[in-house]
Enzyme design. Structure first.
Site, PDB file in Angstrom:
ATOM      1  N   CYS A   1      25.149 -34.697 -26.541  1.00  9.21           N
ATOM      2  CA  CYS A   1      26.005 -34.854 -27.721  1.00  9.21           C
ATOM      3  C   CYS A   1      26.743 -36.187 -27.661  1.00  9.21           C
ATOM      4  CB  CYS A   1      26.994 -33.695 -27.826  1.00  9.21           C
ATOM      5  SG  CYS A   1      28.124 -33.525 -26.417  1.00  9.21           S
TER       6      CYS A   1
ATOM      7  N   ALA B   1      32.548 -26.356 -25.482  1.00 10.89           N
ATOM      8  CA  ALA B   1      31.734 -26.647 -24.299  1.00 10.89           C
ATOM      9  C   ALA B   1      31.311 -25.331 -23.662  1.00 10.89           C
ATOM     10  CB  ALA B   1      32.519 -27.490 -23.306  1.00 10.89           C
TER      11      ALA B   1
ATOM     12  N   ARG C   1      29.341 -27.166 -19.002  1.00 11.50           N
ATOM     13  CA  ARG C   1      30.260 -27.156 -17.852  1.00 11.50           C
ATOM     14  C   ARG C   1      29.507 -27.244 -16.525  1.00 11.50           C
ATOM     15  NH1 ARG C   1      35.359 -25.448 -19.574  1.00 11.50           N
ATOM     16  NH2 ARG C   1      35.355 -24.697 -21.736  1.00 11.50           N
ATOM     17  N   ALA C   2      28.351 -26.619 -16.472  1.00 11.47           N
ATOM     18  CA  ALA C   2      27.584 -26.605 -15.221  1.00 11.47           C
ATOM     19  C   ALA C   2      26.800 -27.890 -14.996  1.00 11.47           C
ATOM     20  CB  ALA C   2      26.625 -25.413 -15.218  1.00 11.47           C
TER      21      ALA C   2
ATOM     22  N   ASN D   1      30.628 -32.060 -31.562  1.00 11.95           N
ATOM     23  CA  ASN D   1      29.705 -32.416 -30.491  1.00 11.95           C
ATOM     24  C   ASN D   1      28.412 -31.603 -30.564  1.00 11.95           C
ATOM     25  OD1 ASN D   1      31.693 -30.336 -29.762  1.00 11.95           O
ATOM     26  ND2 ASN D   1      30.574 -30.194 -27.831  1.00 11.95           N
TER      27      ASN D   1
END
Length: 312
Positions: free
Chosen positions: A129, A161, A166-167, A287
């Site tokens: 994004c 998100a 996040r990972a 995003n």
């Protein structure tokens, strides 16, 4: 013009938003299937309500659907790990792929910069994004000046998100930085993502810095504004937050950049915000919206290229 039938693999937020965008209209694509792995998925339920055939049995279920033979292109909104397996199966069957995961099997694609017009390519990757929002600006500067260094900072709402983002923060920054160079045209690229926990959620904000050779500032400004207009053709909520800013660095006052060295030339700063269209995702999820909008635009270009090749 005839349309190419397409499938969406992944019935989560990204896949569902893309589904709504395709159902709102496309001159090139006709949605023929939505694929998930959770029978209770809201995305699959929404697809069924809109008359789109579905399966909750993943890629194997798609291959068993009667519509599969007529599908020419698939959008993969799952994960990088899953995409590799999906691509092997669909490549065997001659299907095109638009990859919305970080797998990056195919070339990085930013619609207003390098639209998918190579008939030899069957799998394209939509970068990230942050890349979709910022690389057009780096490319705009590159069109009028040699860009030695470009750095982008993408700030997105924590709410928008998901666990995948996040990972994969490190993967996000590496993939985006690489595309800043290969697509944006910068000799060196750097990317930063910030997850903003503010409430109420803030829309996506992006900052782009480029360090280039000395060039007329009006040329840079005009190129940036023209590029913004091109992105707005498929992401109406993409806009300049404030005037393009410039700063000149001469030999008497070079700019020192950690890991790069001293720089002499023109620094251009561009500040953007991206508001989502609200098709399925909240407006603050710009995003995610720019990813699905860009995927639709790139998929249409890829499908058109291959249909023209077949007709020739």
């Amino acid at each position: 013009m005839a349309k190419m039938k397409c499938a969406i693999i992944g019935s989560g937020n990204i896949g569902t938003d893309l589904m709504i965008k395709l159902l709102k209209g496309s001159d090139t694509l006709e949605l023929a299937a939505v694929v998930g792995i959770d029978p209770a998925s809201e995305g699959l339920a929404m697809a069924s309500e809109r008359g789109v055939p579905t399966t909750h049995e993943g890629i194997e279920g798609l291959c068993r659907m009667p519509q599969y033979a007529d599908i020419g292109i698939a959008f993969d909104a799952t994960s990088a790990y899953a995409h590799k397996a999906h691509d092997e199966i669909l490549a065997r069957d001659g299907k095109l792929m638009v990859d919305l995961t970080p797998a990056a099997i195919g070339p990085a694609t930013i619609p207003p910069v390098n639209p998918a017009v190579d008939a030899a390519v069957r799998n394209i990757n939509m970068v990230t994004c942050g890349g979709q929002a910022t690389i057009p600006i780096v490319a705009a500067v590159s069109q009028v000046a040699k860009v030695h260094y470009a750095e982008i900072v993408a700030s997105v709402s924590s709410r928008s998100a998901g666990p995948g983002t996040r990972a994969n923060i490190d993967e996000f920054t590496r993939t985006t930085a690489r595309a800043i160079e290969t697509v944006g045209g910068a000799a060196k690229g750097r990317a930063v993502i910030i997850l903003n926990p503010a409430e109420p959620p803030m829309i996506m904000r992006d900052t782009i810095f480029t360090l280039s050779e000395m060039v007329d500032e009006d040329k840079v400004r005009d190129s940036v504004l023209a590029m913004i207009a091109r992105v707005q053709s498929y992401v109406p909520g993409y806009r300049l937050k404030q005037e393009v800013q410039f700063e000149r660095f001469g030999s008497n006052r070079p700019l020192k950049i950690p890991g790069y060295g001293e720089f002499e030339g023109l620094k251009t700063s561009v500040f953007l915000e991206v508001e989502g269209a609200g098709d399925y995702l909240p407006n603050y999820s710009g995003n995610l919206d720019i990813m699905t909008a860009a995927a639709k635009a790139a998929g249409e270009s890829l499908a058109k290229t291959h249909m023209e090749k077949t007709a020739a």
